[in-house]
Design a protein around this motif. Structure first.
Motif, short mmCIF file in Angstrom:
data_model
loop_
_atom_site.label_atom_id
_atom_site.label_comp_id
_atom_site.label_asym_id
_atom_site.label_seq_id
_atom_site.Cartn_x
_atom_site.Cartn_y
_atom_site.Cartn_z
N PHE A 397 74.09 -51.81 61.84
CA PHE A 397 74.07 -50.47 62.44
C PHE A 397 74.06 -49.40 61.34
O PHE A 397 73.24 -48.47 61.37
CB PHE A 397 75.29 -50.29 63.35
N LEU A 398 74.93 -49.56 60.35
CA LEU A 398 74.95 -48.61 59.23
C LEU A 398 73.66 -48.71 58.42
O LEU A 398 73.14 -47.70 57.94
CB LEU A 398 76.16 -48.88 58.34
N GLY A 399 73.15 -49.93 58.26
CA GLY A 399 71.89 -50.12 57.53
C GLY A 399 70.73 -49.41 58.22
O GLY A 399 69.83 -48.88 57.55
N SER A 400 70.74 -49.37 59.55
CA SER A 400 69.70 -48.66 60.29
C SER A 400 69.74 -47.17 59.96
O SER A 400 68.69 -46.53 59.78
CB SER A 400 69.90 -48.86 61.80
N LEU A 401 70.93 -46.61 59.87
CA LEU A 401 71.07 -45.19 59.54
C LEU A 401 70.64 -44.92 58.10
O LEU A 401 70.01 -43.89 57.80
CB LEU A 401 72.51 -44.74 59.77
N TYR A 402 70.99 -45.84 57.20
CA TYR A 402 70.63 -45.66 55.79
C TYR A 402 69.12 -45.69 55.61
O TYR A 402 68.55 -44.87 54.88
CB TYR A 402 71.30 -46.75 54.95
N VAL A 403 68.45 -46.64 56.27
CA VAL A 403 66.98 -46.71 56.18
C VAL A 403 66.35 -45.47 56.77
O VAL A 403 65.39 -44.92 56.22
CB VAL A 403 66.48 -47.99 56.89
N MET A 404 66.89 -45.00 57.89
CA MET A 404 66.35 -43.79 58.52
C MET A 404 66.40 -42.60 57.57
O MET A 404 65.42 -41.87 57.42
CB MET A 404 67.15 -43.48 59.79
N MET A 405 67.52 -42.42 56.91
CA MET A 405 67.67 -41.27 56.02
C MET A 405 66.82 -41.45 54.76
O MET A 405 66.25 -40.48 54.25
CB MET A 405 69.14 -41.08 55.64
N THR A 406 66.73 -42.67 54.25
CA THR A 406 65.97 -42.90 53.02
C THR A 406 64.48 -42.73 53.25
O THR A 406 63.79 -42.08 52.45
CB THR A 406 66.26 -44.31 52.48
N VAL A 407 63.97 -43.30 54.34
CA VAL A 407 62.53 -43.21 54.62
C VAL A 407 62.11 -41.77 54.86
O VAL A 407 61.00 -41.37 54.48
CB VAL A 407 62.18 -44.10 55.83
N THR A 408 62.99 -40.96 55.45
CA THR A 408 62.66 -39.56 55.73
C THR A 408 63.14 -38.61 54.63
O THR A 408 63.19 -37.40 54.84
CB THR A 408 63.28 -39.12 57.07
N ASN A 409 63.51 -39.17 53.46
CA ASN A 409 63.89 -38.36 52.30
C ASN A 409 65.15 -37.53 52.56
O ASN A 409 65.27 -36.39 52.12
CB ASN A 409 62.74 -37.44 51.87
N TRP A 410 66.10 -38.11 53.31
CA TRP A 410 67.38 -37.49 53.62
C TRP A 410 67.17 -36.11 54.26
O TRP A 410 66.56 -36.03 55.31
CB TRP A 410 68.27 -37.44 52.38
N PHE A 411 67.62 -35.06 53.64
CA PHE A 411 67.55 -33.74 54.30
C PHE A 411 66.27 -32.98 53.96
O PHE A 411 66.06 -31.88 54.45
CB PHE A 411 68.77 -32.90 53.94
N HIS A 412 65.40 -33.56 53.14
CA HIS A 412 64.13 -32.92 52.80
C HIS A 412 63.00 -33.66 53.52
O HIS A 412 62.17 -34.30 52.89
CB HIS A 412 63.92 -32.92 51.28
N TYR A 413 63.01 -33.56 54.84
CA TYR A 413 62.09 -34.34 55.66
C TYR A 413 60.80 -33.58 55.98
O TYR A 413 59.80 -34.18 56.32
CB TYR A 413 62.77 -34.72 56.98
#
Length: 459
Positions: A397-413
């Motif tokens: 579950f946490l890994g899903s959130l980490y991948v989501m943020m990493t793939v979308t460049n965190w807050f610079h999406y």
């Protein structure tokens, strides 16, 4: 030969039988390992879809090669040229579905201590049905109301969960370094070749770390710019040297006789990788050289062809997904969970030196299902579970959130695409740089912990 295998695979997809390969020349596989790899396969499949959604190149290729692409998008109510199925918002929705899938199984598998119950059977089988549920969860994210509010709230939830997963990943790296040294050191008393292997790998690790420092000093610093790069490269290299000297200091050796240079070698290489990744993620700096604006402190291959950038991005993405999958799989074993204090491991493990020690021992003292047409399965959970089911799903579950943020460049999406995975963003730069320091602090704590809390580390 084919019919029995097809029947066994059908039983695995629609029943409680363990999944295995159809080729009987494959080595034996444990039921617990097969289950974890199946969940990892689902995770990797959804992650690949998220990467595709963030790639304009793939979007253009689909538009050019799929007949009646526009008409198909209209029938699917996916907007003009399927615009709702690409971009950061689509990745957020798909990862929301995957996170809900693993969160549901986290709640569903709480307090399971053996594999004989109904809930354990569902966890270990029914893969086709679970795949349908996963697809439904990911598709359901596109029908959520109040899209703007959802994306804003989900973004901060994803950042919090991604940071927690990053901490677990760093703790697992430290635990991996200690276990590697302990496992190989245990073989020295029986075979001196293990000592040679330890020395060779340690020398190789420090060679890579020093080479990385020299490489970054040449390409990521400049006499007239890149002040942060100079400061952080010097700081991280110095900290790696300090922890290496601490690991072999007499006071540490007295309390931890197995402490050596292998652990700081692993930590140093990973810290240098994070430092390189942080420098690569920092926004570009431009200085005037002979009256010409010149970009400095960038990876040299970036100044070449577009294909070179694609290669660098592919390597970075491969390392990222490899770390995520490894963290998800290894952080859920009994031993690793005990290291994180998720569960207690009261029985000390007897180390047996092996080249591959990451996924437990390979002793065949379990009930074995022999099949003439496929891979043999070892049922290693007849008496009790090998790993914590609920914690396993929580890590994913946490890994899903980490991948989501990493793939979308965190807050610079905004305007981000997967081809720019290694390009500049201050948020990514600071996240990776802070990760370096957290990793070093965690390793230093493992060195000083027996001195601070001696009773907890008594044999």
């Amino acid at each position: 030969m084919c019919t029995p295998c097809c029947i066994s695979q059908l039983a695995c997809c629609c029943g409680t039988a363990a999944c295995s390969c159809c080729c009987n020349c494959c080595p034996k596989i444990k039921q617990s390992t097969g289950t974890r790899f199946m969940y990892a396969f689902y995770f990797l499949l959804v992650t690949t879809i998220c990467v595709i959604m963030m790639s304009p190149t793939v979007e253009q290729g689909m538009r050019d090669n799929i007949p009646f692409y526009s008409e198909l998008c209209e029938r699917l109510n996916a907007g003009e040229n399927c615009k709702t199925l690409v971009g950061y918002s689509a990745v957020y929705k798909v990862c929301f579905g995957m996170a809900c899938f693993f969160l549901f199984f986290f709640l569903f598998t709480l307090r399971i201590n053996n594999s004989t119950g109904c809930r354990a059977a569902i966890h270990n089988g029914f893969w086709l049905l679970k795949f349908v549920v996963l697809v439904a969860c990911c598709a359901g994210g596109f029908f959520l109301p109040e899209e703007n509010t959802f994306l804003e709230v989900w973004r901060y939830i994803g950042a919090s969960g991604g940071f927690i997963f990053l901490l677990i990943q760093l703790m697992m790296l430290v635990e991996f370094a200690h276990r590697w040294n302990t496992n190989w050191s245990s073989g020295v008393k029986y075979n001196r070749m293990w000592y040679a292997a330890l020395a060779f790998v340690t020398l190789l690790l420090f060679t890579v770390a020093v080479g990385a420092v020299v490489f970054m000093g040449v390409y990521y610093t400049h006499p007239e710019a890149c002040l942060l790069n100079k400061i952080f490269l010097g700081t991280n290299a110095s900290l790696c040297l300090i922890v290496s000297l601490l690991a072999i200091s007499p006071c540490i050796q007295k309390l931890q006789p197995t402490s050596g240079l292998l652990q700081p070698g692993v930590i140093s290489v990973y810290v240098m990788y994070l430092t390189f990744s942080a420098f690569s993620s920092k926004p570009k700096e431009i200085v005037q050289i002979d009256g010409v604006n010149t970009t400095v402190c960038v990876f040299p291959i970036k100044s070449g062809l577009e294909n070179d950038k694609t290669i660098v991005t592919a390597i970075g993405a491969t390392i990222l997904f490899g770390c995520v999958i490894y963290s998800c799989l290894t952080s859920t074993t009994r031993r690793s969970s005990a290291a994180l204090r998720v569960c207690r491991n009261s029985e000390p493990e007897t180390e047996r030196a092996r080249c591959c020690f990451c996924f437990g021992d390979d002793r065949d003292d379990y009930d074995e299902e022999t099949t003439g047409s496929g891979q043999n399965v070892l049922y290693d959970e007849r008496e009790a579970t090998i790993y914590n089911y609920a914690y396993f799903h929580f890590v994913f579950f946490l890994g899903s959130l980490y991948v989501m943020m990493t793939v979308t460049n965190w807050f610079h999406y905004d305007g981000h695409k997967i081809e720019k995975l290694l390009e500049g963003s201050w948020s990514v730069f600071w996240i990776k740089m802070v990760s370096c320091w957290i990793c070093l602090i965690l390793y230093m704590w493992t060195l000083f912990a027996p001195m601070v809390c001696p009773k907890r580390f008594e044999a």
